[in-house]
Design a protein around this motif. Structure first.
Motif, PDB file in Angstrom:
ATOM      1  N   LYS A 275      65.694 -58.055  62.104  1.00 14.86           N
ATOM      2  CA  LYS A 275      66.204 -56.826  61.525  1.00 14.86           C
ATOM      3  C   LYS A 275      65.401 -55.629  62.020  1.00 14.86           C
ATOM      4  O   LYS A 275      64.241 -55.754  62.398  1.00 14.86           O
ATOM      5  N   ASP A 276      66.053 -54.457  61.984  1.00 20.98           N
ATOM      6  CA  ASP A 276      65.361 -53.225  62.353  1.00 20.98           C
ATOM      7  C   ASP A 276      64.400 -52.813  61.249  1.00 20.98           C
ATOM      8  O   ASP A 276      64.713 -52.911  60.056  1.00 20.98           O
ATOM      9  N   GLU A 277      63.212 -52.378  61.671  1.00 19.87           N
ATOM     10  CA  GLU A 277      62.232 -51.838  60.742  1.00 19.87           C
ATOM     11  C   GLU A 277      61.942 -50.394  61.120  1.00 19.87           C
ATOM     12  O   GLU A 277      62.021 -50.018  62.293  1.00 19.87           O
ATOM     13  N   PHE A 278      61.581 -49.592  60.121  1.00 18.59           N
ATOM     14  CA  PHE A 278      61.337 -48.175  60.344  1.00 18.59           C
ATOM     15  C   PHE A 278      59.916 -47.816  59.932  1.00 18.59           C
ATOM     16  O   PHE A 278      59.353 -48.403  58.996  1.00 18.59           O
ATOM     17  N   SER A 279      59.354 -46.843  60.623  1.00 19.43           N
ATOM     18  CA  SER A 279      58.086 -46.270  60.191  1.00 19.43           C
ATOM     19  C   SER A 279      58.351 -45.305  59.040  1.00 19.43           C
ATOM     20  O   SER A 279      59.502 -44.999  58.715  1.00 19.43           O
ATOM     21  N   SER A 280      57.299 -44.803  58.412  1.00 22.16           N
ATOM     22  CA  SER A 280      57.479 -43.735  57.432  1.00 22.16           C
ATOM     23  C   SER A 280      57.923 -42.472  58.172  1.00 22.16           C
ATOM     24  O   SER A 280      57.596 -42.270  59.342  1.00 22.16           O
ATOM     25  N   SER A 281      58.686 -41.641  57.510  1.00 20.48           N
ATOM     26  CA  SER A 281      59.181 -40.419  58.143  1.00 20.48           C
ATOM     27  C   SER A 281      58.179 -39.281  57.965  1.00 20.48           C
ATOM     28  O   SER A 281      57.469 -39.218  56.961  1.00 20.48           O
ATOM     29  N   LYS A 282      58.151 -38.387  58.946  1.00 19.12           N
ATOM     30  CA  LYS A 282      57.268 -37.228  58.902  1.00 19.12           C
ATOM     31  C   LYS A 282      58.070 -35.972  59.215  1.00 19.12           C
ATOM     32  O   LYS A 282      59.093 -36.021  59.892  1.00 19.12           O
ATOM     33  N   ASN A 283      57.569 -34.864  58.711  1.00 17.77           N
ATOM     34  CA  ASN A 283      58.264 -33.587  58.857  1.00 17.77           C
ATOM     35  C   ASN A 283      57.432 -32.627  59.703  1.00 17.77           C
ATOM     36  O   ASN A 283      56.211 -32.572  59.570  1.00 17.77           O
ATOM     37  N   PHE A 284      58.091 -31.883  60.579  1.00 13.07           N
ATOM     38  CA  PHE A 284      57.423 -30.814  61.323  1.00 13.07           C
ATOM     39  C   PHE A 284      58.404 -29.663  61.489  1.00 13.07           C
ATOM     40  O   PHE A 284      59.617 -29.835  61.366  1.00 13.07           O
ATOM     41  N   LYS A 285      57.866 -28.472  61.769  1.00 11.30           N
ATOM     42  CA  LYS A 285      58.695 -27.278  61.900  1.00 11.30           C
ATOM     43  C   LYS A 285      58.340 -26.507  63.154  1.00 11.30           C
ATOM     44  O   LYS A 285      57.169 -26.364  63.497  1.00 11.30           O
TER      45      LYS A 285
END
Length: 704
Positions: A275-285
């Motif tokens: 199955k696909d696994e994801f990292s934690s998401s991060k935000n940038f601007k």
């Protein structure tokens, strides 16, 4: 008792009640900030842009400032582009909540928060008693550092960065530890390990951007067993809007992006589970960071006065509320003799000079964010001049030579001009000829605006203002000219008639159209049939765009109508039909925008970029130049990425251009297809002249 059925009495009573309650509402709304009486449980630590709070006993939302107290039963929400950091304290225990844009929470107590929508990060301290609830699900923060988001399907997503959090739902109790995530939907909890770890850019990073795009480097750690990584970048935390995907076998990638807020994560296939696994998401601007520009006063503007020097009002463009601006006014061009300086984040300041002379002004821009260097606007000069005679009024609206739709003008035909306290009255004159032999309207006023009571007809009109003063008699302004013409048509920009689009992943499609009246009200109608019998959406807006939810793939028709303030139809567009499908990708051209004016001076290339939802194999990009009544192709290329830089600028000249974009994709049967092209019209202007390179090497060589 006849008076109870008398229409005049009843109507009068209703009007009095309406005025009474309207007055109460006005007094309530303008009574100043509401403080509330509930227990204080925390405070707003820091914020970006506007943060709104509704007290438990109130119905009106009010803006919060930094250090304002947060009370029991307060509802807090953030708007688009805004962020808030809330600090909750209870003795030795504390918790910090960072709310992302478009999020909402209800503060139930010092140790209990109800999460309504959006996404937030929470960090616990002390004994960590804070509990975050959403519906029947309760999350105990403890000493953990976690992130929570809720998607449009009402599913709850939880990521734990350190420590552990306890999740209690209808299916029981689960513990989510460090580098683990949980999906909570329909009472079921699925816990996954986050084996993928992102490195660059860190969470909540800001980048200054001075051009159309900026290359951003993404980096993550290698994970054993994962052969191919998938980098995902989106405009929202749910990874639905403007989603970009890039497959790579390495642990880094670089993508050029325009300014805006982005979320990113990395996905990979777990060889053990498949199955696909994801990292934690991060935000940038990416924040626009170009030198500011003074908009007012104009360069070399002259301010004349007879007695007291008038105040000079300064205005400049701003980028965001976190940027600091300092206005400097000097009596010399090198800014060694500063006569006035002031700070304003709003882009407005007023200076009251004490003497005449020539002055210079500039605006300095700075930020506390790392990597944002101080920038200064170009300096402008202006003159304060004492005169024996007052300057005549300046005509402001209508603009000189302006062409206006007659039906729009009839609805709001205001005339305005500059005012001067030395004038006691003004007289507005409107004529059909420039010599004012045939004057159609003349009336005096003490204000600097007027709405003439005139039966307007199509044609050319002239107007002027005569100002009266006690000392100098009457002074006349220059003559203004404007034309009243039939109202222009509404042009539907997107989606185009006959186009086929991929159905948006979130089901929402942005409709755009031209506005012949920028301040008018437009009725947007969307239907499943060309006769608009099966109408599925209808709304009235004052802009040239609107987002419409579409139930599913299929054929749709739409049209736009311009309405008068009384609801009368002024003009309508022709209806336009389009189709959405599941197999086709949804392509959205981003830059150049419709009707953009692009100055190629000091540019090394002309950038094109777009966004995609769904899968595509390639894109076909075509640039066309408007040559009289035809379009001539400048280039046509097949491109694999989602951006392209055209560097042969010497082939372009000033004028109108159009770019077309279509996507190649495979349908459900595997057959290769191409979407109908989407178009954007823009204009090229050049402050400098481009030309083909000149060959300096001699054509002939002489050898001895």
């Amino acid at each position: 008792m006849k008076y109870l059925t008398d229409g005049r009495v009843v109507v009068t009573a209703l009007i009095l009640l309406l005025l009474f309650f309207s007055g109460l509402l006005y007094l309530y709304a303008n009574a100043g900030p509401k403080t509330g009486t509930n227990k204080v449980v925390g405070q707003l630590k820091t914020k970006q842009l506007k943060i709104l709070r509704k007290l438990d006993s109130e119905v009106i939302w009010e803006e919060l400032d930094e250090s304002d107290p947060i009370r029991y039963r307060d509802t807090i929400r953030t708007e688009e582009g805004s962020e808030a950091v809330l600090l909750f304290t209870d003795g030795e225990n504390s918790a910090e909540i960072r709310m992302d844009e478009r999020s909402m929470i209800l503060v139930e107590d010092t140790d209990k928060i109800s999460f309504v929508s959006g996404s937030l990060s929470a960090t616990g301290g002390g004994s960590g008693n804070l509990q975050i609830s959403s519906g029947d699900t309760k999350i105990s923060l403890g000493n953990s550092d976690l992130k929570i988001s809720k998607d449009e399907n009402k599913g709850l997503n939880l990521e734990v960065k350190k420590g552990e959090a306890k999740v209690v739902s209808s299916s029981g109790e689960n513990t989510v530890g460090k580098n683990q995530s949980a999906e909570l939907k329909d009472g079921k909890v699925e816990v996954h390990s986050l084996n993928l770890e992102t490195v660059l850019p860190p969470d909540k990073t800001y980048f200054p951007i001075s051009g159309e795009t900026l290359p951003i480097k993404f980096e993550w750690k290698n994970s054993p067993g994962v052969k191919t990584f998938r980098l995902e970048i989106a405009r929202d935390s749910g990874f639905r809007t403007g989603l970009k995907k890039l497959n790579t076998i390495g642990t880094n990638a670089s993508i050029s992006l325009p300014n805006g807020s982005y979320y990113w994560r990395v996905a990979g296939n777990n060889p053990q589970s498949g199955k696909d696994e994801f990292s934690s998401s991060k935000n940038f601007k990416l924040v626009s960071w170009n030198k500011p520009k003074l908009l007012s006063p104009n360069n070399k503007e002259v301010f004349s006065y007879t007695e007291t020097a008038p105040p000079v009002r300064f205005q400049w463009n701003t980028f965001d509320s976190q940027t600091k601006y300092k206005l400097e006014v000097s009596s010399d061009a090198n800014f060694k003799q500063i006569v006035y300086s002031g700070d304003s984040a709003a882009g407005f300041l007023k200076w009251e000079p004490r003497s005449e002379g020539q002055f210079f002004a500039r605006v300095k821009m700075s930020s506390d964010k790392q990597g944002f260097s101080e920038m200064s606007s170009d300096a402008i000069s202006f003159v304060l001049r004492k005169s024996e005679q007052a300057e005549p009024p300046k005509l402001l609206k209508p603009l000189q030579g302006e062409e206006i739709g007659i039906r729009i003008f009839k609805a709001g035909s205001f005339f305005s001009w500059s005012s001067n306290k030395e004038f006691k009255s003004y007289s507005l004159e409107i004529a059909a000829d420039s010599d004012f032999k045939n004057i159609l309207f003349s009336k005096s006023t003490n204000a600097n605006f007027m709405k003439p009571d005139l039966d307007w007809k199509e044609g050319i009109f002239f107007w002027r203002i005569k100002a009266s003063s006690n000392s100098e008699g009457e002074i006349s302004s220059s003559i203004g000219k404007f034309t009243l013409k039939p109202l222009g048509v509404i042009r539907l920009s997107f989606p185009k008639d006959g186009s086929e689009l991929g159905h948006p992943m979130d089901g929402k499609l942005q409709f755009r159209w031209d506005r012949p009246d920028p301040s008018g009200t437009y009725k947007l109608e969307v239907s499943k049939d060309p006769n608009f019998v099966s109408r599925i959406y209808e709304t009235s807006v004052r802009s040239g765009q609107n987002s419409v939810p579409l139930a599913g793939p299929g054929d749709y028709y739409w049209k736009v109508t311009l309405l008068s303030p009384e609801g009368e139809v002024l003009t309508s567009s022709p209806s336009s039909g389009f189709r959405t499908s599941d197999s086709a990708p949804f392509v959205s051209p981003v830059y150049p925008r419709d009707r953009d004016k692009i100055d190629l001076d000091e540019k090394a290339s002309l950038s094109f970029y777009w966004e995609i939802e769904g899968e595509s194999e390639a894109y076909i990009l075509e640039l066309l130049e408007a040559d009289q009544k035809t379009l001539k192709t400048v280039f046509k290329k097949e491109i694999k990425g989602e951006s392209y830089d055209y560097r042969e600028l010497y082939r372009l000249r000033e004028g109108k251009y159009q770019w077309r974009l279509s996507a190649k994709y495979r349908d459900s049967s595997g057959q290769l297809r191409t979407t109908l092209p989407l178009t954007r019209d823009f204009e090229v202007i050049m402050s400098a002249t481009f030309k083909a390179p000149e060959i300096l090497t001699p054509k002939e060589f002489y050898v001895e």
